[in-house]
Write a protein that holds these residues in place. Structure first.
Motif, mmCIF file in Angstrom:
data_model
loop_
_atom_site.group_PDB
_atom_site.id
_atom_site.type_symbol
_atom_site.label_atom_id
_atom_site.label_comp_id
_atom_site.label_asym_id
_atom_site.label_seq_id
_atom_site.Cartn_x
_atom_site.Cartn_y
_atom_site.Cartn_z
ATOM 1 N N PRO A 41 43.533 50.838 28.629
ATOM 2 C CA PRO A 41 44.590 50.354 29.523
ATOM 3 C C PRO A 41 44.100 49.265 30.477
ATOM 4 C CG PRO A 41 43.662 52.368 30.400
ATOM 5 C CD PRO A 41 42.916 52.080 29.127
ATOM 6 N N ALA A 42 45.060 48.599 31.123
ATOM 7 C CA ALA A 42 44.741 47.648 32.196
ATOM 8 C C ALA A 42 45.745 47.872 33.314
ATOM 9 C CB ALA A 42 44.845 46.217 31.676
ATOM 10 N N ALA A 43 45.316 47.644 34.559
ATOM 11 C CA ALA A 43 46.240 47.797 35.694
ATOM 12 C C ALA A 43 47.002 46.493 35.886
ATOM 13 C CB ALA A 43 45.452 48.157 36.954
ATOM 14 N N ILE A 44 48.250 46.602 36.333
ATOM 15 C CA ILE A 44 49.103 45.416 36.453
ATOM 16 C C ILE A 44 49.448 45.113 37.918
ATOM 17 C CG2 ILE A 44 50.100 45.625 34.149
ATOM 18 C CD1 ILE A 44 52.539 46.976 35.447
ATOM 19 N N GLU A 45 50.014 43.918 38.126
ATOM 20 C CA GLU A 45 50.278 43.463 39.502
ATOM 21 C C GLU A 45 51.360 44.268 40.214
ATOM 22 O OE1 GLU A 45 51.101 39.451 38.522
ATOM 23 O OE2 GLU A 45 49.053 38.773 38.866
ATOM 24 N N CYS A 175 40.509 50.763 37.170
ATOM 25 C CA CYS A 175 40.553 49.440 36.530
ATOM 26 C C CYS A 175 39.916 48.369 37.416
ATOM 27 C CB CYS A 175 41.999 49.056 36.202
ATOM 28 S SG CYS A 175 42.519 49.737 34.627
ATOM 29 N N ARG A 176 39.474 47.300 36.760
ATOM 30 C CA ARG A 176 38.827 46.201 37.475
ATOM 31 C C ARG A 176 39.598 44.910 37.179
ATOM 32 N NH1 ARG A 176 32.630 45.485 36.066
ATOM 33 N NH2 ARG A 176 32.432 47.387 37.322
ATOM 34 N N ARG A 177 39.650 44.016 38.151
ATOM 35 C CA ARG A 177 40.366 42.745 37.995
ATOM 36 C C ARG A 177 39.909 41.990 36.734
ATOM 37 N NH1 ARG A 177 43.641 40.063 40.681
ATOM 38 N NH2 ARG A 177 43.905 37.915 40.039
ATOM 39 N N ASP A 178 40.849 41.445 35.995
ATOM 40 C CA ASP A 178 40.591 40.644 34.785
ATOM 41 C C ASP A 178 39.908 41.431 33.660
ATOM 42 O OD1 ASP A 178 41.715 38.409 35.960
ATOM 43 O OD2 ASP A 178 39.809 37.774 36.828
ATOM 44 N N HIS A 179 39.945 42.738 33.736
ATOM 45 C CA HIS A 179 39.328 43.572 32.702
ATOM 46 C C HIS A 179 40.301 44.658 32.222
ATOM 47 C CE1 HIS A 179 35.770 41.834 34.550
ATOM 48 N NE2 HIS A 179 35.039 42.252 33.527
ATOM 49 N N PRO A 194 36.049 42.603 29.541
ATOM 50 C CA PRO A 194 36.682 41.404 30.100
ATOM 51 C C PRO A 194 37.840 40.919 29.226
ATOM 52 C CG PRO A 194 34.512 40.901 29.199
ATOM 53 C CD PRO A 194 34.670 42.379 29.115
ATOM 54 N N LEU A 195 38.928 40.513 29.859
ATOM 55 C CA LEU A 195 40.042 39.933 29.102
ATOM 56 C C LEU A 195 39.782 38.437 28.977
ATOM 57 C CD1 LEU A 195 42.999 41.935 30.661
ATOM 58 C CD2 LEU A 195 42.009 42.161 28.368
#
Ligand code: GLA
Length: 381
Positions: A41-45, A175-179, A194-195
């Motif tokens: 998963p990734a966290a969103i804004e 989650c981490r930013r841009d990842h 990393p994305l």
């Protein structure tokens, strides 16, 4: 109105703490978390935001903007109050923190933010984690994020009684930013993947809703357990579907066809999470389209949790400009599609996908793009 302004309006003073907990979208690894498998998963804004301040009494008072409702319980014996459903998530967090030995203090808090509730973006996990972080900070303690995630996971399953896997609380917390977050749901080991630069996440909501409790989610969990039980008769070492590798698929042959399809999805999906993580790490974004599509097809045909609207949204996304990959995300039976989209093309992507979805279904989809952001955080203000 900002959460801090809402707080001022309700409680007549300034908040001293702001806690932000993001929603999440799962890139791949669906219906694997409760099978001790792999997720990404990734966290969103979009997030839930709590504005809070220590209160003058040993009461915990929460105002939830989304429900325009207040819930109140005691900081010493939070389990005693009888509360509406939305508030039980917060109450459960307080109960489990007290059981953990933390002495809670009274507080006033407003919960607001722009994360839509109940649309499959883990608003409940965001709520639990945001409340946990708020209660901890006001009590002057900070749990390690993993421990907080596990506590919130237990609250949802045991206290509120909603079956869910462990992915959501981990994503919201870690989650981490841009990842994206590679999580092994058995060992709880995590890696930040990393994305690719220049790529954003797109969330394309079909507008079709089915809550976890009212959906065949529980039935799928049961089917997976039953598949494991039958497999154990020949392979006693198998304790979850995670124990099978793609090479072991012939072992599934004697299972009843429905259970064989369910198990085949889980085994293949775990392998796809590894493939997708490798493709992202190696910059081979061209491979993602095929991997995501195989995941969608497997969820549609083997796990049977898609629906015509999700299939239509995936088709619409795949023909929109800048789309690298798309698939249904979350529990299914409605909810959203996730896509990876070239940043430069995001506005055209959104226009074309919404139009394509409307043409196919006659329904209005709600689509937005987002960067991948970091997990829950608290700041004194
Ligand atoms: C829901 C649950 C998650 C996970 C997904 C399916 O979103 O909350 O834990 O099981 O379904 O991958």
């Amino acid at each position: 109105m900002s959460p801090a302004d809402l707080f001022r309006e309700r409680f007549g003073r300034r908040p001293s703490l702001l806690v932000t907990a993001p929603g999440r979208v799962n890139l791949i690894g669906e219906h694997t978390d409760y099978n001790a498998g792999l997720v990404l998963p990734a966290a969103i804004e979009r997030s839930l935001v709590v504005a809070a301040d220590a209160g003058g009494s040993p009461r915990i008072r929460l105002y939830a903007a989304a429900f325009d409702a207040v819930a109140e319980f005691s900081a010493d014996a939070p389990g005693e109050a009888s509360l509406p459903r939305w508030a039980r998530y917060a109450q459960g967090v307080a109960v489990y923190l007290v059981l953990r030995g933390i002495v809670l203090r009274g507080l006033d808090a407003v919960v607001a933010g722009d994360l839509p509730i109940g649309s499959g973006l883990s608003s409940s996990a965001a709520f639990e984690v945001a409340v946990a972080l708020t209660l901890e900070r006001i009590a002057g303690v900070t749990l390690p994020p993993r421990e907080r995630a596990l506590l919130c996971y237990r609250v949802e399953g045991e206290f509120v009684g909603v079956p869910c896997g462990i992915m959501d609380q981990f994503a919201v917390s870690l989650c981490r930013r841009d990842h994206a977050l590679f999580l092994d749901c058995r060992s709880l080991e995590t890696h930040h993947i990393p994305l690719p630069a220049g790529v954003v996440l797109a969330v394309c909501d079909t507008g079709v809703r089915r809550a976890l409790q009212a959906s065949p989610y529980g039935e799928r969990r049961q089917e997976c357990r039953e598949a494991v039980r039958l497999l154990q008769q020949r392979r006693p070492m198998v304790t979850s579907l995670r124990d099978l590798m793609p090479d072991d698929l012939p072992l599934l042959d004697p299972l009843p066809p429905r259970l064989r399809r369910r198990a085949r999805h889980v085994v293949a999906e775990n392998a796809r999470v590894i493939e997708a993580a490798r493709a992202l790490e190696g910059g081979e974004t061209g491979r993602l389209r095929e991997i995501f599509l195989a995941s969608h097809q497997s969820l549609r045909d083997d796990f049977e949790v898609s629906c015509p609207e999700l299939d239509a949204m995936v088709e619409a996304a795949l023909e929109a400009p800048g789309c690298l990959a798309a698939r249904m995300t979350g529990a299914g039976f409605g909810g959203a599609v996730v896509a990876l989209v070239e940043r430069e093309e995001q506005s055209r992507f959104l226009e074309v996908v919404e139009d394509g979805y409307r043409r196919r279904t006659g329904r209005r989809g709600l689509c937005f793009t987002s960067a991948a952001v970091g997990g829950a955080r608290a700041e004194a203000i």
